[in-house]
Scaffold this active site. Structure first.
Site, PDB file in Angstrom:
ATOM      1  CG  ASP A 154       3.617  -8.868  -8.541  1.00  0.00           C
ATOM      2  OD1 ASP A 154       3.134  -9.316  -7.433  1.00  0.00           O
ATOM      3  OD2 ASP A 154       3.203  -7.696  -8.702  1.00  0.00           O
ATOM      4  CG  ASN A 199       3.355   3.599 -11.775  1.00  0.00           C
ATOM      5  OD1 ASN A 199       2.536   2.696 -11.483  1.00  0.00           O
ATOM      6  ND2 ASN A 199       4.754   3.368 -11.805  1.00  0.00           N
ATOM      7  CG  HIS A 208       2.176  -0.514 -10.986  1.00  0.00           C
ATOM      8  ND1 HIS A 208       3.332   0.094 -10.346  1.00  0.00           N
ATOM      9  CD2 HIS A 208       1.712  -1.349 -10.262  1.00  0.00           C
ATOM     10  CE1 HIS A 208       3.189  -0.136  -8.813  1.00  0.00           C
ATOM     11  NE2 HIS A 208       2.291  -0.930  -8.810  1.00  0.00           N
ATOM     12  CD  GLU A 248       6.645  -0.007 -12.229  1.00  0.00           C
ATOM     13  OE1 GLU A 248       5.737   0.965 -12.231  1.00  0.00           O
ATOM     14  OE2 GLU A 248       7.142  -0.409 -11.303  1.00  0.00           O
TER      15      GLU A 248
HETATM   16  C1  F6R Z   1       1.135  -6.633  -6.157  1.00  0.00           C
HETATM   17  C2  F6R Z   1       0.936  -5.910  -7.329  1.00  0.00           C
HETATM   18  C3  F6R Z   1       1.005  -4.449  -7.493  1.00  0.00           C
HETATM   19  C4  F6R Z   1      -0.040  -3.628  -6.443  1.00  0.00           C
HETATM   20  C5  F6R Z   1       0.151  -2.135  -6.532  1.00  0.00           C
HETATM   21  C6  F6R Z   1      -0.837  -1.561  -5.631  1.00  0.00           C
HETATM   22  O1  F6R Z   1       1.093  -8.113  -6.326  1.00  0.00           O
HETATM   23  O2  F6R Z   1       0.980  -6.614  -8.393  1.00  0.00           O
HETATM   24  O3  F6R Z   1       0.607  -4.021  -8.619  1.00  0.00           O
HETATM   25  O4  F6R Z   1      -1.377  -4.195  -6.630  1.00  0.00           O
HETATM   26  O5  F6R Z   1       1.369  -1.615  -6.579  1.00  0.00           O
HETATM   27  O6  F6R Z   1      -0.537  -1.969  -4.556  1.00  0.00           O
HETATM   28  P1  F6R Z   1      -1.324  -1.468  -2.915  1.00  0.00           P
HETATM   29  O7  F6R Z   1      -2.427  -2.147  -2.818  1.00  0.00           O
HETATM   30  O8  F6R Z   1      -0.340  -1.500  -1.809  1.00  0.00           O
HETATM   31  O9  F6R Z   1      -1.617   0.180  -3.193  1.00  0.00           O
END
Ligand code: F6R
Length: 241
Positions: free
Chosen positions: A67, A136, A138, A143
């Site tokens: 992303d 959440n 994701h 989301e």
């Molecule tokens: C990052 C991504 C997100 C993260 C998720 C967890 O490229 O796609 O889905 O993997 O938000 O983030 P952290 O690792 O910072 O807790």
């Protein structure tokens, strides 16, 4: 699904790096799906260390990132392009031409999403997709929703995601409101998936993802249906099991 229990974040990072190394050694020209965020930082550090020791070679590896924020230029220090360069690519011998990240500066969402889908399909799909887990549920920026999103698309970020990511920006107002992300179908088409989860704050959602119903309200729950998922989580993240 295989679940590996790590002692702590360092142990988790070493285990995840071992799994990625095995992929690179067994298929030197593999396609790695990569993630940003806090979770993979230790994994990238470990891979860099092994590369510097001469144990790993990324010269033929291709990468596609999950992303990118929409509207952030590559040189913005919060763009995922910048993150990947700073935390991984600049310290290994991957060919920059073989690294792919959605172009956050393309205003035409339809154009950028179909371009990115084509990039992944031209590469022959993803061999191993690394994932972190949002609070959440994701994955990527998929989301919670009423349906599973399919291929790469443009999303409005959930308030909880803006809240979680504001730590990287001057304030919550500076967090971009939209992002490009691989879809759930894109992720599920990866031949192998590696999900890494650390910390007590992720314990309940990890429990729901692995044991709860498969529902778009918990996007990562769909991973229960993938035939080759490895989860590496630390004891804190596994504290509800
Ligand atoms: C990052 C991504 C997100 C993260 C998720 C967890 O490229 O796609 O889905 O993997 O938000 O983030 P952290 O690792 O910072 O807790």
């Amino acid at each position: 699904m295989r679940l590996y229990r790590a002692k702590d974040y360092n142990d988790l990072s070493r285990k995840a790096a071992n799994i990625i190394s095995a992929q690179v050694i067994m298929k030197p020209d593999c396609v790695l799906g990569l993630a940003t965020g806090s979770s993979p930082l230790g994994t990238y550090r470990q891979l860099i260390e092994w590369y510097k020791k001469g144990d790993l070679d990324f010269s033929e590896v291709k990468s596609v990132n999950l992303d990118e924020y929409k509207g952030l230029p590559k040189d913005n220090d919060q763009s995922y392009y910048y993150f990947m360069h700073q935390n991984f690519f600049k310290d290994i011998n991957i060919n920059p031409e073989n690294t792919h990240i959605p172009n956050g500066m393309e205003p035409d969402s339809e154009k950028e999403c179909s371009r990115y889908n084509q990039v992944i399909s031209d590469l022959g799909g993803i061999d191993l997709q690394l994932l972190g887990l949002g609070h959440n549920g994701h994955i990527g920026f998929n989301e919670p929703d009423t349906a599973f999103a399919k291929m790469t698309h443009c999303v409005d970020l959930a308030p909880s995601t803006i809240e979680a990511n504001k730590r990287f920006f001057a304030s919550a107002d500076d967090v971009p409101r939209q992002a490009y992300t691989m879809g759930i179908k894109t992720i599920m088409q990866a031949r192998k998936i590696l999900l890494i989860v650390s910390g007590e704050d992720k314990a309940q959602i990890l429990y729901d993802v692995l044991n709860g119903p498969i529902t778009p309200h918990v996007p990562a729950s769909i991973l229960q249906l993938h035939s080759d998922v490895t989860v590496v989580a630390d004891e804190a993240a596994l504290s509800k099991f």
